[in-house]
Design a protein around this motif. Structure first.
Motif, PDB file in Angstrom:
ATOM      1  N   UNK A 160      29.568  51.497  -0.024  1.00  0.00           N
ATOM      2  CA  UNK A 160      30.049  50.126   0.053  1.00  0.00           C
ATOM      3  C   UNK A 160      31.157  49.945  -0.980  1.00  0.00           C
ATOM      4  N   UNK A 161      32.288  49.435  -0.525  1.00  0.00           N
ATOM      5  CA  UNK A 161      33.418  49.168  -1.405  1.00  0.00           C
ATOM      6  C   UNK A 161      33.494  47.657  -1.605  1.00  0.00           C
ATOM      7  N   UNK A 162      33.424  47.240  -2.884  1.00  0.00           N
ATOM      8  CA  UNK A 162      33.469  45.818  -3.200  1.00  0.00           C
ATOM      9  C   UNK A 162      34.770  45.480  -3.916  1.00  0.00           C
ATOM     10  N   UNK A 163      35.286  44.331  -3.597  1.00  0.00           N
ATOM     11  CA  UNK A 163      36.451  43.767  -4.273  1.00  0.00           C
ATOM     12  C   UNK A 163      35.941  42.560  -5.042  1.00  0.00           C
ATOM     13  N   UNK A 164      36.000  42.624  -6.354  1.00  0.00           N
ATOM     14  CA  UNK A 164      35.449  41.538  -7.168  1.00  0.00           C
ATOM     15  C   UNK A 164      36.588  40.709  -7.738  1.00  0.00           C
ATOM     16  N   UNK A 165      36.498  39.407  -7.488  1.00  0.00           N
ATOM     17  CA  UNK A 165      37.548  38.465  -7.858  1.00  0.00           C
ATOM     18  C   UNK A 165      36.942  37.245  -8.548  1.00  0.00           C
ATOM     19  N   UNK A 166      37.724  36.602  -9.432  1.00  0.00           N
ATOM     20  CA  UNK A 166      37.234  35.359 -10.040  1.00  0.00           C
ATOM     21  C   UNK A 166      37.166  34.235  -9.009  1.00  0.00           C
ATOM     22  N   UNK A 167      36.224  33.329  -9.211  1.00  0.00           N
ATOM     23  CA  UNK A 167      36.142  32.147  -8.350  1.00  0.00           C
ATOM     24  C   UNK A 167      37.241  31.188  -8.768  1.00  0.00           C
ATOM     25  N   UNK A 168      38.127  30.911  -7.841  1.00  0.00           N
ATOM     26  CA  UNK A 168      39.205  29.945  -8.040  1.00  0.00           C
ATOM     27  C   UNK A 168      39.142  28.940  -6.905  1.00  0.00           C
ATOM     28  N   UNK A 169      39.949  27.907  -7.007  1.00  0.00           N
ATOM     29  CA  UNK A 169      39.942  26.872  -5.969  1.00  0.00           C
ATOM     30  C   UNK A 169      40.227  27.461  -4.587  1.00  0.00           C
ATOM     31  N   UNK A 170      41.134  28.416  -4.504  1.00  0.00           N
ATOM     32  CA  UNK A 170      41.460  28.979  -3.192  1.00  0.00           C
ATOM     33  C   UNK A 170      40.351  29.878  -2.648  1.00  0.00           C
ATOM     34  N   UNK A 171      39.446  30.310  -3.507  1.00  0.00           N
ATOM     35  CA  UNK A 171      38.315  31.125  -3.048  1.00  0.00           C
ATOM     36  C   UNK A 171      37.047  30.287  -2.845  1.00  0.00           C
ATOM     37  N   UNK A 172      37.144  28.983  -3.012  1.00  0.00           N
ATOM     38  CA  UNK A 172      35.987  28.110  -2.836  1.00  0.00           C
ATOM     39  C   UNK A 172      35.326  28.284  -1.465  1.00  0.00           C
ATOM     40  N   UNK A 173      36.076  28.365  -0.363  1.00  0.00           N
ATOM     41  CA  UNK A 173      35.414  28.530   0.942  1.00  0.00           C
ATOM     42  C   UNK A 173      34.523  29.779   1.005  1.00  0.00           C
ATOM     43  N   UNK A 174      34.891  30.829   0.286  1.00  0.00           N
ATOM     44  CA  UNK A 174      34.071  32.047   0.286  1.00  0.00           C
ATOM     45  C   UNK A 174      32.739  31.800  -0.418  1.00  0.00           C
ATOM     46  N   UNK A 175      32.762  31.061  -1.534  1.00  0.00           N
ATOM     47  CA  UNK A 175      31.502  30.744  -2.224  1.00  0.00           C
ATOM     48  C   UNK A 175      30.651  29.818  -1.364  1.00  0.00           C
ATOM     49  N   UNK A 176      31.275  28.829  -0.741  1.00  0.00           N
ATOM     50  CA  UNK A 176      30.531  27.905   0.122  1.00  0.00           C
ATOM     51  C   UNK A 176      29.872  28.654   1.275  1.00  0.00           C
TER      52      UNK A 176
END
Length: 185
Positions: A1-17
């Motif tokens: 499994x290859x993971x891409x880890x990114x900080x939570x920012x406003x533009x990534x909010x839909x992914x957290x939701x």
């Protein structure tokens, strides 16, 4: 499994939701527990979501998201300990010294990805992010599953996983809840 880890920012909010779903991860917490303590339950989950979203839009991302094939599969809260107000009031998690440590208090992994190394990958990324931010150490509050009668709430991670990632116990005020640190300087 290859993971891409990114900080939570406003533009990534839909992914957290999407990751947290309609229920807001753990019973509507939206990972606000470490900021509010148990009173997060007294608030409408929409308020918790609103506050998490505001944090995502702030200057300092409040955590990390792990993506596989563009879809969020894991999350961890990552912040200076001073930003997590409830920690100052939790007796068994009180500071051990006055170092301005960062905290890695909570994880949420998509059910289909549990047991596949997402938490370990998030821990390694959090160590790198805290080091880049100049933190002297990264602190965690996992569950020691080797202790009989340990809590089954494993959202803080397990002590064995943190130990494998280079964390060491610096205090233990409850048998199943060590305070663990990874020194960064």
């Amino acid at each position: 499994m290859v993971l891409d880890i990114q900080p939570l920012t406003a533009d990534r909010w839909p992914a957290l939701a999407d990751l947290f779903g309609r229920a807001g991860a753990s019973n509507g917490c939206w990972c606000m527990y470490w900021r509010l303590g148990p009173r997060y339950r007294e608030r409408p989950r929409e308020d918790n979501a609103r506050d998490r979203r505001a944090l995502a839009a702030s200057a300092r991302p409040p955590g990390l998201l792990a993506f596989e094939d563009g879809r969020a599969v894991g999350w961890c809260e990552l912040a200076p300990r001073a930003d997590l107000g409830w920690l100052a009031r939790a007796r068994h998690l009180a500071p051990v010294d006055d170092q301005p440590v960062w905290s890695l208090p909570c994880f949420y992994v998509r059910r289909t990805h549990r047991g596949r190394g997402v938490t370990t990958a998030l821990i390694h990324a959090a160590v790198a992010a805290a080091r880049a931010a100049g933190a002297p150490a990264l602190e965690a509050y996992p569950v020691d599953t080797a202790v009989p009668g340990h809590t089954t709430n494993l959202f803080p991670g397990t002590a064995a996983t943190f130990a494998r990632c280079g964390f060491h116990t610096v205090a233990r005020r409850r048998p199943d809840r060590p305070l663990m640190r990874h020194h960064l300087t």
